[in-house]
Design a protein around this motif. Structure first.
Motif, short mmCIF file in Angstrom:
data_model
loop_
_atom_site.label_atom_id
_atom_site.label_comp_id
_atom_site.label_asym_id
_atom_site.label_seq_id
_atom_site.Cartn_x
_atom_site.Cartn_y
_atom_site.Cartn_z
N LEU A 68 0.82 -1.25 0.02
CA LEU A 68 0.08 0.11 -0.13
C LEU A 68 0.90 1.39 -0.03
O LEU A 68 0.41 2.32 -0.70
CB LEU A 68 -1.06 0.00 1.36
CG LEU A 68 -1.80 1.22 1.41
CD1 LEU A 68 -2.70 1.49 0.28
CD2 LEU A 68 -2.82 0.89 2.76
N ALA A 69 2.15 1.07 0.74
CA ALA A 69 2.90 2.43 1.08
C ALA A 69 3.51 2.73 -0.55
O ALA A 69 3.48 3.93 -0.87
CB ALA A 69 3.89 2.21 1.82
N PHE A 70 3.95 1.45 -1.24
CA PHE A 70 4.31 1.74 -2.31
C PHE A 70 3.57 2.39 -3.59
O PHE A 70 3.81 3.27 -4.26
CB PHE A 70 5.16 0.32 -2.90
CG PHE A 70 5.72 0.62 -4.11
CD1 PHE A 70 7.18 0.54 -4.46
CD2 PHE A 70 5.06 0.15 -5.39
CE1 PHE A 70 7.78 0.53 -5.64
CE2 PHE A 70 5.69 0.20 -6.73
CZ PHE A 70 6.84 0.53 -6.73
N SER A 71 2.34 1.78 -3.56
CA SER A 71 1.28 2.25 -4.55
C SER A 71 1.04 3.63 -4.11
O SER A 71 0.76 4.54 -4.98
CB SER A 71 -0.07 1.26 -4.37
OG SER A 71 0.20 -0.05 -4.75
N ASN B 175 1.34 6.98 -6.84
CA ASN B 175 0.17 7.69 -7.31
C ASN B 175 0.19 8.98 -6.74
O ASN B 175 -0.34 10.21 -7.45
CB ASN B 175 -0.90 7.02 -6.87
CG ASN B 175 -2.34 7.52 -7.59
OD1 ASN B 175 -3.03 8.48 -7.34
ND2 ASN B 175 -2.67 7.09 -8.66
N ASP B 176 0.77 9.44 -5.47
CA ASP B 176 0.83 10.53 -4.81
C ASP B 176 1.89 11.52 -4.61
O ASP B 176 1.77 12.55 -4.49
CB ASP B 176 0.18 10.30 -3.46
CG ASP B 176 -1.39 9.90 -3.33
OD1 ASP B 176 -1.72 9.41 -4.42
OD2 ASP B 176 -2.04 9.79 -2.29
N ASN B 177 2.83 10.86 -4.88
CA ASN B 177 4.24 11.54 -4.30
C ASN B 177 4.28 12.97 -5.35
O ASN B 177 4.73 13.70 -4.86
CB ASN B 177 5.31 10.77 -4.52
CG ASN B 177 5.84 10.15 -3.10
OD1 ASN B 177 5.03 10.00 -2.31
ND2 ASN B 177 7.10 9.73 -3.02
N ALA C 86 -4.50 -0.92 -1.64
CA ALA C 86 -3.31 -0.93 -2.44
C ALA C 86 -3.63 -1.59 -4.16
O ALA C 86 -3.09 -0.77 -5.00
CB ALA C 86 -2.43 -2.01 -1.93
N LEU C 87 -4.40 -2.59 -4.21
CA LEU C 87 -4.87 -2.88 -5.60
C LEU C 87 -5.48 -1.85 -6.25
O LEU C 87 -5.24 -1.47 -7.52
CB LEU C 87 -5.33 -4.06 -5.52
CG LEU C 87 -4.68 -5.28 -5.35
CD1 LEU C 87 -5.52 -6.45 -4.84
CD2 LEU C 87 -3.70 -5.98 -6.50
N THR C 88 -6.44 -1.20 -5.63
CA THR C 88 -7.06 0.04 -6.26
C THR C 88 -6.30 1.19 -6.86
O THR C 88 -6.44 1.75 -7.80
CB THR C 88 -8.03 0.55 -5.25
OG1 THR C 88 -8.97 -0.33 -4.96
CG2 THR C 88 -9.06 1.59 -5.98
N VAL C 89 -5.40 1.69 -5.89
CA VAL C 89 -4.46 2.68 -6.26
C VAL C 89 -3.23 2.06 -7.26
O VAL C 89 -3.06 2.78 -8.11
CB VAL C 89 -3.77 3.01 -4.92
CG1 VAL C 89 -2.56 4.08 -5.26
CG2 VAL C 89 -4.65 3.71 -3.80
N SER D 275 -9.43 5.29 -1.17
CA SER D 275 -9.29 3.84 -1.29
C SER D 275 -9.32 3.08 -0.05
O SER D 275 -10.03 2.22 0.28
CB SER D 275 -7.91 3.54 -2.00
OG SER D 275 -7.86 4.02 -3.26
N LEU D 276 -8.86 3.93 1.00
CA LEU D 276 -8.86 3.12 2.64
C LEU D 276 -10.07 3.36 2.91
O LEU D 276 -10.33 2.04 3.70
CB LEU D 276 -7.60 3.95 3.34
CG LEU D 276 -6.31 3.53 3.24
CD1 LEU D 276 -5.35 4.52 3.75
CD2 LEU D 276 -5.97 2.30 3.74
N VAL D 277 -10.79 4.42 2.77
CA VAL D 277 -12.15 4.47 3.23
C VAL D 277 -12.95 3.44 2.72
O VAL D 277 -13.97 2.78 3.43
CB VAL D 277 -12.73 5.73 3.05
CG1 VAL D 277 -14.32 5.77 3.39
CG2 VAL D 277 -12.09 6.82 3.88
N GLY D 278 -13.07 3.46 1.33
CA GLY D 278 -13.71 2.07 0.75
C GLY D 278 -13.38 0.58 1.21
O GLY D 278 -14.32 -0.15 1.33
N ALA D 279 -12.08 0.20 1.42
CA ALA D 279 -11.84 -0.88 2.01
C ALA D 279 -12.00 -0.90 3.32
O ALA D 279 -12.67 -2.21 3.72
CB ALA D 279 -10.05 -0.90 1.98
#
Length: 370
Positions: A13-16, A20-22, A91-94, A109-113
């Motif tokens: 999740l951290a890698f994804s 996507n965000d950095n 993580a998979l979603t992102v 994504s985290l809220v959905g998960a």
């Protein structure tokens, strides 16, 4: 073994998230031509990592929120498969969104998960009120607030710039059309003047500001403030996102929370360095063209909103705020690409249900196997 799997899931999740965000904090530096991609991502990595370290001291409330506490019964939080389902679903979603170049929200994504795994595990015992008030409301309101604030602030800054005597300068391109072979020699000068086409050079020059503010070159001052604002946004993102992922690791008592923050921060940085370019180009170049002044304004709004939210434990999305701010600038300049904005909005709408479905199915699978 199950705890190792949880740790790996959080790292994925951290890698994804990093991929996507950095780049979002420095997107306007690249989009406005203030710097190139390599320098922008390096600046983002340094400042995001700094924000992640600061989260150790400033963002404990977010860690608690994203552990699931208050949303589901405490005994469920103590189950590693619950946290694994959340981490993998998000993580998979992102990761999928990153591959197609869509800037979606890891927070969303985290809220959905959390919702998918929580409902699958406890059904109607899930705290739907807290989900709406603590999680969904900030996610919906923040991009709208960012768009309005950036539009207003840009108009105010433009007014002040003009009052200060600072002018914008650009360049033109003079293109020669194909001459008519029947042109008569006597009129060649007149005819050639009509064959010149003057256009703006969209990809060949950068709009700059001429004049001085406080005795300093306006462009130099603006570039410095732009870098600073981009650093603030990236710092705020590290401050806001790192504890959300660390919250999933609270049940691993053998890992100190400070070391968890540092490990997640390092993996986020690696994800950004290796896999951020596709999303970076989308948010930098495809929402609206911008100059350094407009980019600075968008970053200033994003940094202020995300930092304020982090300190108060509100799980806003840096993505939503950043895109909202840039869109606000595009609205003010009448250059926003509404088709691209539409695609991004669709990806946002799909984020929560996709993450919920993946995490819910994964929880059921792990519960059956283990």
């Amino acid at each position: 073994m199950i705890l190792v799997l949880l740790f790996i899931s959080a790292c994925f999740l951290a890698f994804s998230n990093g991929a996507n965000d950095n780049f979002k904090g420095v997107a306007t530096l690249f989009g406005s031509g203030t710097t190139n991609y390599k320098k922008a991502i390096n600046w983002a990595t340094i400042t995001t990592f700094s924000g992640s370290v600061a989260a150790i001291f400033l963002a404990n409330q977010l860690v608690k929120n994203f552990s699931g506490k208050g949303l589901v019964p405490d005994e469920l939080i103590a189950m590693p498969i619950f946290a694994i389902s959340i981490a993998c679903g998000a993580a998979l979603t992102v990761f999928i969104a990153t591959k197609v170049g869509m800037p979606i929200s890891t927070t969303h994504s985290l809220v959905g998960a959390l919702f998918g795994a929580g409902v699958m595990a406890v059904g109607l015992q899930f705290n739907f009120d807290k989900l709406g008030n603590t999680f969904l409301m900030p996610l919906i309101v923040s991009p709208l607030m960012a768009a309005v604030l950036s539009l207003i602030l840009y108009l105010a800054f433009r007014f002040l710039r003009k009052r200060s005597g600072v002018k914008k300068s650009s360049c033109i391109c003079i293109n020669q059309k194909q001459a008519d072979p029947q042109i008569k020699t006597a009129s060649v000068t007149l005819e050639m003047s009509s064959l010149l086409e003057i256009t703006t050079c969209k990809n060949k020059c950068i709009e700059t500001y001429n004049g001085k503010l406080l005795g300093i070159s306006a462009q130099r001052l603006l570039d410095s403030l732009h870098y600073l604002s981009a650093g603030v946004v990236s710092f705020a993102r590290g401050l806001n996102d790192t504890p959300k992922i660390v919250g999933l690791l609270l049940i691993i008592n053998v890992v100190d929370i400070k070391w968890s923050m540092i490990i997640i921060a390092v993996i986020m940085a690696v994800g950004g360095l290796l896999n951020a370019k596709k999303v970076g180009v989308t948010i930098s170049k495809k929402i609206t063209p911008m100059n350094s002044g407009q980019g600075f304004t968008a970053n200033l709004v994003t940094g202020l909103l995300v930092t304020t939210a982090s300190v108060h434990g509100l799980p806003v999305s840096t993505t939503h705020v950043s895109v909202g701010s840039i869109f606000g600038i595009g609205t003010a300049t009448n250059k926003a690409d509404y088709k691209m904005i539409g695609k991004i909005l669709v990806s946002w709408v799909l984020t929560l249900p996709i993450a919920a479905i993946i995490s819910g199915l994964l929880f059921k699978l792990l519960e059956t196997i283990l």
